[in-house]
Design a protein around this motif. Sequence first.
Motif, PDB file in Angstrom:
ATOM      1  N   THR A  69      16.103  32.686  19.284  1.00 42.01           N
ATOM      2  CA  THR A  69      15.186  32.524  20.277  1.00 42.01           C
ATOM      3  C   THR A  69      14.894  30.863  20.460  1.00 42.01           C
ATOM      4  N   LEU A  70      15.002  30.229  19.473  1.00 40.45           N
ATOM      5  CA  LEU A  70      14.765  28.743  19.455  1.00 40.45           C
ATOM      6  C   LEU A  70      15.923  28.168  20.368  1.00 40.45           C
ATOM      7  N   ILE A  71      17.147  28.598  20.452  1.00 37.74           N
ATOM      8  CA  ILE A  71      18.104  28.220  21.136  1.00 37.74           C
ATOM      9  C   ILE A  71      18.055  28.035  22.545  1.00 37.74           C
ATOM     10  N   HIS A  72      17.513  29.267  23.058  1.00 35.38           N
ATOM     11  CA  HIS A  72      17.202  29.347  24.536  1.00 35.38           C
ATOM     12  C   HIS A  72      15.720  28.735  25.032  1.00 35.38           C
ATOM     13  N   ASP A  73      14.862  28.919  24.039  1.00 38.70           N
ATOM     14  CA  ASP A  73      13.666  28.455  24.382  1.00 38.70           C
ATOM     15  C   ASP A  73      13.204  27.196  24.414  1.00 38.70           C
ATOM     16  N   SER A  74      14.471  26.376  23.554  1.00 33.42           N
ATOM     17  CA  SER A  74      14.338  24.902  23.723  1.00 33.42           C
ATOM     18  C   SER A  74      14.384  24.183  25.169  1.00 33.42           C
ATOM     19  N   TYR A  75      15.142  24.961  26.129  1.00 34.99           N
ATOM     20  CA  TYR A  75      15.598  24.339  27.172  1.00 34.99           C
ATOM     21  C   TYR A  75      15.351  25.375  28.749  1.00 34.99           C
ATOM     22  N   LEU A  76      14.654  26.318  28.182  1.00 34.65           N
ATOM     23  CA  LEU A  76      14.528  27.629  29.342  1.00 34.65           C
ATOM     24  C   LEU A  76      13.356  26.978  30.256  1.00 34.65           C
ATOM     25  N   PRO A  77      12.233  26.664  29.707  1.00 36.33           N
ATOM     26  CA  PRO A  77      11.148  26.088  30.733  1.00 36.33           C
ATOM     27  C   PRO A  77      11.527  25.063  31.575  1.00 36.33           C
ATOM     28  N   ILE A  78      12.383  24.045  31.001  1.00 42.23           N
ATOM     29  CA  ILE A  78      13.041  23.247  31.746  1.00 42.23           C
ATOM     30  C   ILE A  78      13.856  23.581  32.905  1.00 42.23           C
ATOM     31  N   TYR A  79      14.805  24.372  32.464  1.00 40.85           N
ATOM     32  CA  TYR A  79      15.783  24.932  33.345  1.00 40.85           C
ATOM     33  C   TYR A  79      15.000  25.755  34.570  1.00 40.85           C
ATOM     34  N   VAL A  80      14.239  26.764  34.340  1.00 42.78           N
ATOM     35  CA  VAL A  80      13.730  27.290  35.293  1.00 42.78           C
ATOM     36  C   VAL A  80      12.762  26.651  36.309  1.00 42.78           C
ATOM     37  N   HIS A  81      12.230  25.338  35.704  1.00 41.81           N
ATOM     38  CA  HIS A  81      11.360  24.638  36.676  1.00 41.81           C
ATOM     39  C   HIS A  81      12.309  23.710  37.394  1.00 41.81           C
ATOM     40  N   GLU A  82      13.198  23.003  36.595  1.00 43.03           N
ATOM     41  CA  GLU A  82      13.892  21.782  37.539  1.00 43.03           C
ATOM     42  C   GLU A  82      15.151  22.272  38.191  1.00 43.03           C
ATOM     43  N   GLU A  83      15.964  23.460  37.667  1.00 40.24           N
ATOM     44  CA  GLU A  83      16.830  23.729  38.197  1.00 40.24           C
ATOM     45  C   GLU A  83      16.696  24.898  39.353  1.00 40.24           C
TER      46      GLU A  83
END
Length: 578
Positions: free
Chosen positions: A121-135
């Motif tokens: 969970t922490l592997i993808h949650d560490s960058y998931l909010p940034i990815y879906v917001h910026e990318e």
Amino acid sequence: MSAFASSQLRLRSPAALPAGALPRRAPPLPLAAAPRAARLGLAGGPRLVPRPPAPSTRPAPARPSRDVSAAAAVPADDGKGGAAKAAPGGFMNVFRVFSDERCNSKLLALAIGQMLCSIATLIHDSYLPIYVHEELGLSTTKIGAVQGIAQFLCQLSKGVSGVVGDMLGSQTRVLLFGTLLTFACKPMFAMLSTVYGVFGVSFCLYWFFVAKLLDRLSKGIREAPTKAVMNELAKESGDAPDAAYGLRQSLATAGMLIGSTIASLTFAITGNNYILTFAVSSVPPLLALLWLSANFREEIWGKPAAAKAPKPPAAPPSAPAPGSPELLPAVAGAAGAGPTGSAASVSIDEPVLSPLQKGLAILRAFKPAYWQALAVVAVLYFARFDASFISLRAKSVMAKSMLPMLTLINTLFQMLLTAPLARVSGASVKNRNRLLWVGFGCMVVADLCFALPATASAAGMFFGSACIGLHMALTHAITISMVSSYMPTGHLPGVGLLSGTAVSFTDLLLGFVLAASNALAGVLADMTRAAGYGNVGCFLGGATACVLSGLLLFAFEKWGDLGRDDMIVMKARKPKKA
């Protein structure tokens, strides 16, 4: 009596026979004499058996002394959950929380499976909010809505999975299904870029929504069965569940740190590649799935055929002692029923209850101590609002780049201290309550650090985060264990299994409390901000909740059941063979 009859009696008497001679076989007894024959030990055949000798005044034979000697050969219990000679020393003591080896290995399997899922969970949650917001360009409003719905679904699934496990008669199968669902949803995060490029932003939003819901749903499905199995293992081993929940919490927190580290390293090694980082999150749940399947083979697939071999027939019943007529029907029945008669003669039909009667029976199964413990924890949870309120407060007095360090300090305290403190708590109810009061005090200090102007600095924020980490180490696992100690376990006549149902019911209630806590925290923060004091109202409310929870615990310890060791029913420990 005639001379001929007297001679026959002397001939048939064992005392009148020559040395080494055997008595003649008596003719078969008539059917009416069968009960008397059973009482005389003649159920296996119509042999003549001498009358039992009169009670002797000599000491009992050596059989009890043999048992005593075997028990004396076993090392004395060390008071911490096992025999002194078998308990490893030093750091490894943390991993030995149950005195029973089998129960301890099962607990370690559960805790390691939980840790692997936390890593994923922490592997993808560490960058998931940034990815879906910026990318992908998803707005923060949509991201927040997805997170809120996912958390609600997680709490809802907690309230259902334990009940389903009781209905199926296997909590481990529900746990394995939740782990399988966790593994199935992880690749969906790695496919976000492909879905966005092929189907556009709208479909990608739905894809992200479904992936996040399945991720939280799988977590909720795993939660209640895991706790139910831990409660059953603690009851079977005869140990308090405090250390078990402490070990689970410590390993889960370690999994969060490991997952964040793996995410950072993978992101750096792959040249800031989000997709490859998300793809790595599929590995830990696969390992968890294989690990749990290997350690719970019998519970999931059933015992092998060799283990299901029929037991050898029981020995014929011995003659009952005089003056115990209640045993006579069972012995007589065994004499004439054959190999299948004994089980049917003692079976008791399950009572048939209406839905209303079942509901009342379930409510009666919960002790008053359970409701008292639940009240203490529910009030405490009003101080457990989301960590985002801390970030909003801290960013006004310290650099944003330092905000992740607050979470790191909090997590380190939990990882290092939860398991040892939980072992201390499991020693006695008095220890448990004292540790909880210290934990409540730590939370009050943390809330004051965040709320008072005198501590509105980076140092004050770090100290407050350290106090929150200490509070969680002192209270999180211990409060869960406290409520679990008073939950009904096992089978309730007319209702069925209750272990998972009790856990689901508790998680559902506390889920609503957490939702109300976050809502109230937002209202209080807005009120103090409107008054010109900043976002500090939530922390003042949290300090008040901790004080009220401590007062409730004091009242229930003094006048209720939360101060009684005998209310925590544990199985008597059996001495192990040397």
